[in-house]
Motif scaffolding. Structure first.
Motif, PDB file in Angstrom:
ATOM      1  N   ALA A  97       0.487  -1.906   4.834  1.00 41.46           N
ATOM      2  CA  ALA A  97      -0.548  -1.684   5.835  1.00 41.46           C
ATOM      3  C   ALA A  97      -1.863  -2.330   5.411  1.00 41.46           C
ATOM      4  CB  ALA A  97      -0.741  -0.195   6.080  1.00 41.46           C
ATOM      5  N   LEU A 151      -2.479  -3.323  19.504  1.00 41.51           N
ATOM      6  CA  LEU A 151      -2.714  -3.854  18.171  1.00 41.51           C
ATOM      7  C   LEU A 151      -4.150  -3.603  17.735  1.00 41.51           C
ATOM      8  CD1 LEU A 151      -0.852  -7.299  18.171  1.00 41.51           C
ATOM      9  CD2 LEU A 151      -0.006  -5.049  17.494  1.00 41.51           C
ATOM     10  N   PRO A 158       4.000  -2.378  10.087  1.00 39.51           N
ATOM     11  CA  PRO A 158       3.313  -3.666  10.110  1.00 39.51           C
ATOM     12  C   PRO A 158       4.098  -4.744   9.360  1.00 39.51           C
ATOM     13  CG  PRO A 158       2.347  -2.277   8.437  1.00 39.51           C
ATOM     14  CD  PRO A 158       3.403  -1.444   9.116  1.00 39.51           C
ATOM     15  N   SER A 187      -3.752  -3.300   8.598  1.00 41.46           N
ATOM     16  CA  SER A 187      -3.179  -2.840   9.865  1.00 41.46           C
ATOM     17  C   SER A 187      -3.716  -1.454  10.182  1.00 41.46           C
ATOM     18  CB  SER A 187      -1.649  -2.797   9.765  1.00 41.46           C
ATOM     19  OG  SER A 187      -1.099  -2.150  10.896  1.00 41.46           O
ATOM     20  N   LYS A 188      -4.315  -1.313  11.389  1.00 42.40           N
ATOM     21  CA  LYS A 188      -4.842  -0.028  11.832  1.00 42.40           C
ATOM     22  C   LYS A 188      -4.091   0.478  13.059  1.00 42.40           C
ATOM     23  CE  LYS A 188      -9.347  -1.818  10.377  1.00 42.40           C
ATOM     24  NZ  LYS A 188     -10.710  -2.200  10.824  1.00 42.40           N
ATOM     25  N   THR A 189      -3.052  -0.238  13.469  1.00 45.69           N
ATOM     26  CA  THR A 189      -2.268   0.144  14.639  1.00 45.69           C
ATOM     27  C   THR A 189      -1.490   1.417  14.341  1.00 45.69           C
ATOM     28  OG1 THR A 189      -1.989  -2.219  15.087  1.00 45.69           O
ATOM     29  CG2 THR A 189      -0.621  -0.687  16.356  1.00 45.69           C
ATOM     30  N   TYR A 248       0.269 -11.421  12.479  1.00 47.37           N
ATOM     31  CA  TYR A 248       0.427  -9.974  12.347  1.00 47.37           C
ATOM     32  C   TYR A 248       1.393  -9.474  13.411  1.00 47.37           C
ATOM     33  CZ  TYR A 248      -0.751  -4.995  12.913  1.00 47.37           C
ATOM     34  OH  TYR A 248      -0.695  -3.631  13.035  1.00 47.37           O
ATOM     35  N   PHE A 293      -6.081  -4.448  14.070  1.00 49.71           N
ATOM     36  CA  PHE A 293      -5.938  -4.947  12.708  1.00 49.71           C
ATOM     37  C   PHE A 293      -7.152  -5.786  12.334  1.00 49.71           C
ATOM     38  CE2 PHE A 293      -4.336  -8.297  15.390  1.00 49.71           C
ATOM     39  CZ  PHE A 293      -4.658  -9.482  14.750  1.00 49.71           C
ATOM     40  N   TRP A 298       3.167  -8.858   7.973  1.00 48.11           N
ATOM     41  CA  TRP A 298       2.229  -9.970   7.899  1.00 48.11           C
ATOM     42  C   TRP A 298       2.943 -11.216   7.382  1.00 48.11           C
ATOM     43  CZ3 TRP A 298      -2.825  -8.932   9.344  1.00 48.11           C
ATOM     44  CH2 TRP A 298      -3.228  -7.589   9.334  1.00 48.11           C
ATOM     45  N   ALA A 329       3.479  -5.833  14.784  1.00 46.20           N
ATOM     46  CA  ALA A 329       3.596  -4.377  14.720  1.00 46.20           C
ATOM     47  C   ALA A 329       4.906  -3.986  15.390  1.00 46.20           C
ATOM     48  CB  ALA A 329       2.417  -3.713  15.411  1.00 46.20           C
TER      49      ALA A 329
END
Length: 252
Positions: A73, A36, A61, A54-56, A89, A38, A63, A91
């Protein structure tokens, strides 16, 4: 500039990205290979506004921020109430979902979201306001029906005696904005809790999970609301049912 429209309690808030870092979180990879990555960011000076990012890699994603959800995202959301809240959060990858959460603190009820005077008149903010039947209203009738533009009962009229017969005379309803749009009704010693949605544009209110005293479980129009008086109606075609309440402690 990307925009996200957030709908809550019948209102719409158009929000923009204008944030500084609050928390970036990276977790170790689990057996399914999801690591993960985020961030949750509150806007300086306006901490009701939160940017979720979200950077996964290679996941879908999701939320849950308590007052709504989003699959974007990156999204900007509003937390309307003061207090501590958890933003969850998740994923979703090939190996299933992986979840984490971040606690955020909101310093005050959102002055933009609750800008309408109707909110304060109805609820007195987080402190709450209690409403009871307006049995001493001039004329003595606080429930009944009448023509489509009536502001008081005219055809079928009910006062103190009728309310007592129905067992609702001593009912008390409380509205407050303490971490949510809360509605509580006390009836025959039993407290029922719910919530409310206030449409400030159309001056209407819907109670969820409960109902007003001797109500019909409908969306009610508000035809009078000031510091001491609350008149609700169920609008029909050429007729309306009317409920006249007053602030507890107020005497006409």
């Amino acid at each position: 500039m990307k925009r996200l429209h957030i709908y809550f309690l019948g209102l719409t808030a158009a929000l923009f990205y204008a944030c500084s870092p609050y928390e970036d979180r990276i977790t170790p990879a689990d057996p399914a290979g999801i690591q993960l990555d985020f961030s949750v960011t509150q806007t300086p000076g306006y901490d009701n506004q939160v940017t979720l990012e979200s950077k996964t890699k290679d996941v879908i994603p999701f939320w849950d921020y308590g007052f709504g959800t989003t699959k974007n995202a990156k999204a900007v959301v509003i937390l309307p109430f003061a207090g501590d809240f958890f933003i969850k959060y998740s994923a979703y990858g090939a190996g299933g979902p992986k979840t984490d959460s971040v606690k955020v603190t909101v310093s005050e009820n959102d002055p933009k979201f609750f800008a309408s005077e109707l909110y304060n008149l109805l609820t007195n903010g987080a402190d709450g306001k209690t409403w009871v039947w307006a049995t001493d209203v001039p004329g003595g009738y606080c429930f009944g029906n009448g023509p489509g533009n009536a502001d008081k009962p005219a055809w079928w009229t009910v006062g103190t005696a009728g309310l007592r017969d129905q067992g609702v005379l001593d009912d008390e309803m409380t509205f407050d904005l303490n971490k949510n749009a809360n509605f509580t009704i006390l009836h025959k010693g039993v407290t029922t809790k719910g919530s409310f949605a206030l449409d400030t544009l159309n001056k209407a209110i819907k109670i969820n999970g409960a109902d007003i005293s001797w109500g019909n479980n409908v969306t009610y129009n508000i035809i009078k609301l000031n510091n001491n008086e609350l008149t609700l109606v169920q609008q029909g075609d050429g007729w309306r049912n009317l409920w006249l309440f007053k602030r507890k402690g107020f005497v006409f």
